[in-house]
Design a protein around this motif. Structure first.
Motif, PDB file in Angstrom:
ATOM      1  N   UNK A 308      43.448  49.111  35.258  1.00  0.00           N
ATOM      2  CA  UNK A 308      42.397  49.807  34.650  1.00  0.00           C
ATOM      3  C   UNK A 308      41.748  48.505  33.768  1.00  0.00           C
ATOM      4  N   UNK A 309      42.410  47.777  32.764  1.00  0.00           N
ATOM      5  CA  UNK A 309      41.902  46.961  32.128  1.00  0.00           C
ATOM      6  C   UNK A 309      41.263  45.783  33.018  1.00  0.00           C
ATOM      7  N   UNK A 310      41.652  45.449  34.135  1.00  0.00           N
ATOM      8  CA  UNK A 310      41.047  44.515  35.064  1.00  0.00           C
ATOM      9  C   UNK A 310      39.514  45.125  35.636  1.00  0.00           C
ATOM     10  N   UNK A 311      39.575  46.384  35.734  1.00  0.00           N
ATOM     11  CA  UNK A 311      38.273  47.208  36.043  1.00  0.00           C
ATOM     12  C   UNK A 311      37.390  47.207  35.161  1.00  0.00           C
ATOM     13  N   UNK A 312      37.712  47.332  33.941  1.00  0.00           N
ATOM     14  CA  UNK A 312      36.765  47.194  32.789  1.00  0.00           C
ATOM     15  C   UNK A 312      36.141  45.861  32.449  1.00  0.00           C
ATOM     16  N   UNK A 313      37.111  44.855  32.968  1.00  0.00           N
ATOM     17  CA  UNK A 313      36.293  43.399  32.721  1.00  0.00           C
ATOM     18  C   UNK A 313      35.522  43.181  33.996  1.00  0.00           C
ATOM     19  N   UNK A 314      35.833  43.772  35.313  1.00  0.00           N
ATOM     20  CA  UNK A 314      34.797  43.805  36.139  1.00  0.00           C
ATOM     21  C   UNK A 314      35.341  42.984  37.530  1.00  0.00           C
ATOM     22  N   UNK A 315      36.889  43.171  37.768  1.00  0.00           N
ATOM     23  CA  UNK A 315      37.397  42.710  38.940  1.00  0.00           C
ATOM     24  C   UNK A 315      38.674  43.688  39.544  1.00  0.00           C
ATOM     25  N   UNK A 316      38.677  43.711  40.844  1.00  0.00           N
ATOM     26  CA  UNK A 316      39.713  44.293  41.316  1.00  0.00           C
ATOM     27  C   UNK A 316      40.999  43.712  41.170  1.00  0.00           C
ATOM     28  N   UNK A 317      42.032  44.458  41.105  1.00  0.00           N
ATOM     29  CA  UNK A 317      43.307  43.776  41.015  1.00  0.00           C
ATOM     30  C   UNK A 317      44.311  44.425  41.937  1.00  0.00           C
ATOM     31  N   UNK A 318      44.259  44.341  43.309  1.00  0.00           N
ATOM     32  CA  UNK A 318      45.249  44.570  44.091  1.00  0.00           C
ATOM     33  C   UNK A 318      46.813  44.349  43.733  1.00  0.00           C
TER      34      UNK A 318
END
Length: 376
Positions: A308-318
């Protein structure tokens, strides 16, 4: 306390990381590793952390434990677990100098894992400068021997992890930029062949070559590789005079499996290679082992927060399980929520092409800051 408001700048972070890369710190050079620990201790002391230098043992360098100021210090919180040793011997900077080429920065250990460690300290630095306090107390533990299986500090890592709610391991990001939520089991083995010495010129037939047997056994070991369990020999040492039939040869082998049961079978097969029935003796003894880390509900909940944090920054985190052990094997196997490989993006670790993507420095510092500020 919005982590997005913190002023992370990749160029500034790289300038701070550069002295770490220039401080070469191969595992087998404890003085070099301790010099690297000095640099990290200074950074953490400047943040007001309580610094503890833990003496090394088994011939390795020492460790560094730092506890950040917090009203709940001593209660379970967040453990940042990283290693400051590298696989690159002192002098590697001559062939792999620190340099910047476009969006890439090169240097020994810059990806594995000085970059990841440094961006996490940068996250803590910006939090402290903003006058904020993390919801949970933060402990940083840097160790000296991960690249050889963590033989001297496993107990230290596990005991510290048990005192905390979460473990963050900033190993390099996966090739797709993702993180690790599980790791395969890894076992190391010590190999030794003992022959009979003789003069290789006038009494060759009287000798029995330890090198010849090791070469034969090496092929046997690597032929044992299957889809379920791999085997490789990565170290061989033997001989001193070419005019002598070698009397001893030593080596090291590594085995990896996705499941503990498969590794257990592999260990049994390796140990069965020992043979003292002939003129040349071959011995296999077990070295350090990393247990299988299978993700549980706690780790997956931690991953969802991280994603969720990565998404807020703007990148996917598989995410996914991975080979190549880390100290996350230990903490994850204990059932402590662990998120691994949240460090910088790059490629070429353990090679003379090791580099990071510079724009990932601010990206991953933001990710670390988000975790420090959001985990409760």
């Amino acid at each position: 306390m919005n982590f997005q408001d913190l002023p992370f700048d990749s160029a500034a972070i790289l300038a701070g990381l550069k002295p770490w890369v220039l401080c070469e710190s191969p595992t087998y050079d404890p003085s070099a590793v301790n010099r690297m620990m000095d640099l990290a201790a200074y950074e953490l002391a400047a943040l007001g952390a309580e610094i503890e230098r833990i003496p090394g043992r088994m011939g390795f360098g020492g460790s560094l434990r730092a506890r950040l100021p917090h009203k709940d210090r001593g209660k379970p919180g967040i453990l940042l677990s990283g290693h400051l040793d590298t696989v690159h011997p002192v002098g590697t900077l001559a062939t792999l100098p620190f340099r910047v080429e476009g969006n890439k920065a090169y240097g020994p250990g810059i990806q594995d894992m000085k970059g990841g460690n440094y961006v996490c300290l940068e996250a803590l630095r910006q939090i402290v400068k903003a006058g904020w306090e993390t919801p949970l107390p933060v402990t940083v533990l840097f160790t000296p021997d991960e690249e050889v299986g963590t033989p001297s500090t496993r107990d230290l890592i596990e005991m510290e992890a048990r005192r905390n709610k979460y473990v963050l391991v900033p190993e390099p990001a996966k090739p797709d930029g993702g993180c690790v939520t599980g790791r395969y089991a890894i076992a190391r083995f010590n190999l030794r062949s003992v022959g009979r010495p003789s003069h290789a010129g006038w009494a060759l037939k009287d000798g029995r070559s330890a090198i010849a047997l090791m070469a034969k056994k090496l092929l046997e070991v690597e032929a044992m590789t299957t889809e379920d369990c791999t085997f490789s020999v990565g170290v061989i040492h033997a001989g001193q005079w070419v005019n002598c039939v070698s009397s001893e040869c030593v080596g090291e082998a590594l085995s990896m499996a996705k499941r503990q049961a498969d590794l257990d079978k592999g260990v049994e097969a390796m140990l069965a290679l020992s043979d003292d029935s002939g003129d040349v003796v071959f011995e296999v003894t077990r070295g350090v082992t990393r247990p299988v880390w299978e993700p549980d509900a706690g780790t997956m909940a931690l991953y969802e927060i991280t994603r969720t944090i990565a998404g807020e920054i703007g990148f996917d985190l598989p995410h996914g399980s991975a080979g190549g052990g880390s100290d996350g094997n230990f903490t994850g196997a204990l059932g402590i929520p662990t998120i691994d490989s949240i460090g910088v993006r790059g490629a070429g670790l353990h090679t003379l092409n090791e580099h990071i993507e510079i724009d990932s420095l601010a990206e991953r510092a933001k990710l670390a800051a988000g975790l420090f500020l959001r985990l409760t």
